[in-house]
Design a protein around this motif. Sequence first.
Motif: not given
Length: 534
Positions: A127, A148, A170
């Motif tokens: 992440d 996410f 993202t």
Amino acid sequence: MNGHKIRILHDSETKEDVLKDIISQTKEEDSFMVLELDDIVRKVERWRRLLPRVDLFYAVKCNPERAIINTLVSLGCGFDDCASKSEIRCVLDAGAKSSHVVFANTVKRISHLHYAAKNGVELLTFDNLDELHKIKENYPRAKLLLRFRCDDKDATYSLGNKFGAEPDETGNLLREAKGLDLDLVGVAFHVGSMCKRPSVYAEAITTARKIFDEAVTLGFSPYLLDIGGGFSGGRNNNFEEIAEVVNHQFDFHFPDDGITKVGDAGYCWPIIAEPGRYVVGSSCSLATQVTGKRKKKDPSGQWEIMEYYINDGKHGCFFEVIESLPVPLSCGAKKREEVPTTIFGQTCCGEDVVCKDVTLPVMQTGEWLMWEDMGAYTVSMTTNFNGFKPAKVILTMSTELLLYYMRKDLESGYHSPGKEHLANPVITRPARYHYTNRRLKQENVLPDVLRNQNLWYTTLMWYDSSGMTDGSSWAVSSFVGALDRGNWRQGVSKATRFPGVCPQLMMVMVFQFAPSSIHRKDFDSETTTFSAPS
């Protein structure tokens, strides 16, 4: 798991009966837990019925008991949220395939990345940018899931403050992964532990679809969606409501038409989830003893408050806030007065408070209490603080599940386990097997989840309190074989030549497999000489 006992439940026997029986037959002073393996089988069956498109990948951290892991391996489940090489080793040792394991810690130690690479565990989550570069340097062939953030703000435990990229981050992560020539295969999220708002799954799946589409435009071929956890495991839960929301979102965003068109390319959509509490929450009941008590007035000096001390606590099985109140196990007790109550744990820690300001019946020192729904984050969170031992675990299983595993033991041709396994009631020896036995199907003794599947199964060792030898393991298998050939008396003769063979188990097997012409009275006459030699 070493040294755990397995108790076979009779048709009408409950976990409460088992707890009472153990208390009455021993001078136990430590807390102990009964783990019902059948409850886990039922949960898997329910999952597959309500979420047929979602493969169950168990969150190991929730309860890593060896019997639980082995049971899930035997049912063909995977394992997600493995956070360390120890958890990866745990499931691989139990027979899980490396392709069914997700290394889901978004920040991994380098040595643990090397361990995953060495053992073929390819699915990893990330992440952040730093983790991408770490993976590129240490495990460049890994298959990556971008995690996410999408939180249920009402969840009991939020995870988004620590894990998951913000949705507006993202795109940058996808571009960096492409620039590093890494293999992004999917998207992951976790709405938070014990989700209260099922609609948050709709938000998360919608966001996941957008990230999939952006990944495709960058040249990736994503195919895997991990919808995380958040499914409650107690008797009162909202799982069916969540399943309805999730299935509807799949139909809209990831339709089950075999192949979904994204641009000019076609992709299938494997979907996994990482339930923990859902699988094991209701499988365990804990027994604790009242070790002391005292009376106090409330701050106004008017109401009496009862304070009790028990032989477990916050540094043991009560690390988390409990979902249900205890039930006294005293047999035949009259209705008691209920009073404001506080229950303290056993340690010298001032914060060791199990529950406060609740209403419970008046109890006596020495009395035992049963706490239900204690399978999640209990035994996995215990410590030896102040020198107190963790709760013991007693495994229970129905005769139906017993027969299933015994049958697998016989048909695998595995009769004499190595001595290194003799302390374990659950032997890890997976083997591929297509279930075709007509007799068991016709007699309807197996749960639906165990029928007509290509299973990974686990060989079990069954024994009474005296333990079991290599020879008696062979004897049990030999006994079942004799029953199958219709020669049940020969089987009894063979089985009882060895120490550790349980007569009750032999009776179960006789009345399950023996020809219908055999009557109980015929077998009862044999039991006069049916004790194992010393």
